[in-house]
Scaffold this active site. Structure first.
Site, PDB file in Angstrom:
ATOM      1  CB  CYS A  48      77.662  -5.906  49.247  1.00 48.57           C
ATOM      2  SG  CYS A  48      75.950  -5.386  49.002  1.00 48.57           S
TER       3      CYS A  48
ATOM      4  CG  HIS B  52      76.823  -8.164  53.701  1.00 47.84           C
ATOM      5  ND1 HIS B  52      77.758  -7.149  53.766  1.00 47.84           N
ATOM      6  CD2 HIS B  52      75.816  -7.703  52.923  1.00 47.84           C
ATOM      7  CE1 HIS B  52      77.326  -6.116  53.067  1.00 47.84           C
ATOM      8  NE2 HIS B  52      76.144  -6.426  52.543  1.00 47.84           N
TER       9      HIS B  52
ATOM     10  CD  GLU C  88      80.172  -8.560  56.139  1.00 46.45           C
ATOM     11  OE1 GLU C  88      79.687  -7.473  55.783  1.00 46.45           O
ATOM     12  OE2 GLU C  88      80.485  -9.471  55.339  1.00 46.45           O
TER      13      GLU C  88
ATOM     14  CB  SER D 118      89.496   4.358  84.295  1.00 44.52           C
ATOM     15  OG  SER D 118      89.511   3.131  83.579  1.00 44.52           O
ATOM     16  N   GLY D 119      90.831   2.025  86.341  1.00 44.68           N
ATOM     17  CA  GLY D 119      90.456   0.783  86.999  1.00 44.68           C
ATOM     18  C   GLY D 119      89.778  -0.178  86.061  1.00 44.68           C
ATOM     19  N   GLY D 120      89.468   0.276  84.851  1.00 43.85           N
ATOM     20  CA  GLY D 120      88.821  -0.570  83.866  1.00 43.85           C
ATOM     21  C   GLY D 120      89.821  -1.396  83.080  1.00 43.85           C
ATOM     22  CB  VAL D 121      89.260  -4.156  80.663  1.00 34.53           C
ATOM     23  CG1 VAL D 121      90.122  -5.055  79.786  1.00 34.53           C
ATOM     24  CG2 VAL D 121      88.427  -5.003  81.604  1.00 34.53           C
ATOM     25  CG  ASP D 122      89.196  -0.387  77.366  1.00 30.99           C
ATOM     26  OD1 ASP D 122      89.210  -1.615  77.148  1.00 30.99           O
ATOM     27  OD2 ASP D 122      88.216   0.339  77.117  1.00 30.99           O
ATOM     28  CB  SER D 123      93.058   2.673  81.709  1.00 36.78           C
ATOM     29  OG  SER D 123      92.439   2.186  82.873  1.00 36.78           O
ATOM     30  CB  SER D 124      93.918  -2.385  83.682  1.00 37.33           C
ATOM     31  OG  SER D 124      93.146  -1.705  84.637  1.00 37.33           O
TER      32      SER D 124
END
Length: 510
Positions: free
Chosen positions: A79, A167, A169, A221-227
């Site tokens: 574009c 585009h 994408e 935190s128990g979440g995916v990211d920090s784990s």
């Protein structure tokens, strides 16, 4: 070293989507602002120029010297990028007589051209532009057109420089993935070896080199990211990693105990810290969402500072920051993308906390984090957890925060999530949560009039959190959840369901 594609960002809303599509083809890529181009090294396989809200005809339009790449590396202008290459090569870009936005069809395709190979005779694409390439230089060859756009795609003859007006994408471009594959594999020669295993191996090796024998403190935190961040760091530095899980008083019901329990079998060195009152004190009287986020971030850092001082010679603070956090908080690498909200774990630390930051996941989207976690053997009960905001329930309570409001929302959220799990809907939605509204409404319970609080339910479908649509939960399930919340939680007499998409709304209400 990892081969890569560089995406130069001119501010397009679709730039991050280009990166996602490239990575889905198992090719590593990096987004950099057009005015902060990194060093081009032997591992750079090609360059993509993004779209832009600007016009190439503006005096202050974003500018680069594309000749530094032209003829040396494969180059694809999308574009604005295509218009820029054309204009600065001697072509003419003018306002479109008919602004083309939305679906269009490539009907004249140069099928023998490498970029256009394997595309059908008629291919649906997505257009989004107010300018058009009116004239092209002699050395340009048109390789695709539509009924209204003659120069829908071109190649500079004898080079690997291409421009496309549409585009590829976005999902509306039916054969966009094939076109990008043609560019990445057949033109750039990428080997498609960037996988979750490859990312984990490379990142672990880099962390070992970066951290060496230093001690690292990480907030779980128990979440995916920090784990996933913890698991990668644990494999890189072992017992030098010290994990801290802070109870900020803004977690879901029973979450503090259940999260600590979930890490028992992962071999992580985890310490639980009860800091509820410190957070409540800092939040007292605050209603503005940004002020609440900043207060939580400040206390979060202070708690970490206190705990870090109890670990001898700790040098690093690790964070589970991921790509959407960075994109939405601070423009990508300082680029032109707009700031939407601040994240408590993005940005510098105060001077008094003399720790260096390590963010092993900051280049990954959420679905990529999950794939890396799966590759590392993270248990399904953690991998499958819905995203939960760092500031916790504070940004799901509109207005000021009190322990009483937190208690009401915890109970409502518990009923909501339990019903989603029991009905099989938990794994069908990307994120769900209850929101406490600063609204009271009239109700009738028994023969008495009530004037109590409203709880909103939110459930969305998404891939990476950048965009989202509301989940079409069954009416009977919503009715069951509403009845249970109203009948079991004193102070709530009305439940509503949020049917907004992102954009224009956001997933969280604050």
């Amino acid at each position: 070293m990892q081969e890569k594609i560089l995406i130069l960002d001119f501010g397009s809303q679709y730039t991050q989507l280009i990166a996602r599509r490239v990575r889905e083809l198992n090719v590593y890529c990096e987004i950099h602002p057009f005015n902060k181009i990194p060093e081009i090294d032997e591992y750079t396989k090609g360059i993509i120029l993004s779209g832009s809200p600007s016009s190439v005809r503006q005096a202050d339009a974003p500018q680069i010297d594309f000749s530094q790449f032209h003829g040396k590396l494969p180059l694809l202008g999308v574009c604005y990028g295509a218009q820029y290459i054309a204009q600065h090569s001697g072509g003419l870009v003018t306002p479109s007589e008919i602004r083309e936005y939305g679906r269009a069809n490539l009907e004249y395709i140069h099928s023998n051209n490498t970029l256009m190979q394997h595309l059908p005779v008629r291919s649906q694409v997505w257009m989004s532009h107010g300018d058009t390439i009116k004239e092209i230089p002699e050395e340009f060859e048109i390789i695709a057109s539509t009924d209204t756009v003659k120069v829908a795609a071109y190649q500079i003859k004898g080079t690997q420089t291409y421009g496309i007006q549409f585009h590829p994408e976005v999902t509306h471009s039916a054969d966009g993935k094939q076109l990008l594959q043609n560019f990445l594999i057949d033109i750039c020669g990428c080997s498609q070896d960037w996988t979750p295993f490859a990312f984990a191996e490379t990142t672990i090796a880099d962390l070992q080199e970066q951290i060496k024998d230093d001690k690292v403190v990480l907030g779980l935190s128990g979440g995916v990211d920090s784990s996933v961040a913890a698991l990668i760091l644990h494999q890189a530095v072992g017992k030098s990693l010290h994990c801290i899980f802070v109870d900020n008083g803004l977690l879901r019901k029973n979450e503090f105990e259940s999260v600590l329990d979930s890490y028992k079998n992962l071999g992580l060195n985890v310490k639980g810290v009860d800091a509820k009152q410190r957070f409540y004190d800092a939040l007292k009287g605050l209603s503005d969402p940004e002020l609440k986020r900043k207060a939580i971030g400040r206390v979060f850092i202070e708690v970490f500072d206190d705990e870090a001082h109890q670990i001898n010679d700790v040098k690093w603070l690790a964070q589970g920051t991921i790509y959407p956090d960075v994109i939405e908080s601070v423009s990508v690498n300082g680029g032109p993308s707009a700031t939407i909200k601040s994240h408590h774990n993005v940005g510098g630390l105060p001077d008094f906390m003399k720790l260096k930051i390590v963010e092993p996941l900051k280049s990954l989207f959420k679905d990529e984090v999950r794939r890396v976690g799966k590759a590392l053997g993270l248990p399904d009960d953690i991998l499958g957890r819905h995203p939960f905001p760092g500031p916790g329930l504070a940004i799901r309570i509109l207005g000021d925060i009190t322990p009483e409001k937190v208690g009401i929302l915890q109970e409502a959220d518990y009923i909501y999530i339990k019903n989603l799990k029991d009905s099989g809907w938990y794994d069908k939605v990307w994120q769900a949560g209850a929101i406490y509204l600063p609204v009271q409404s009239v109700g009738v319970m028994g023969d008495e009039r009530t004037y109590e609080n409203v709880v909103a339910l939110r459930a969305v479908e998404s891939v990476d959190g950048m965009t989202a649509d509301w989940s079409h939960l069954p009416y009977d399930l919503l009715a069951k959840i509403s009845n249970e919340i109203i009948n079991n939680i004193k102070g709530v007499n009305r439940v509503v369901y949020d049917i907004s998409s992102k954009p224009p709304a956001t997933i969280e209400w604050e």
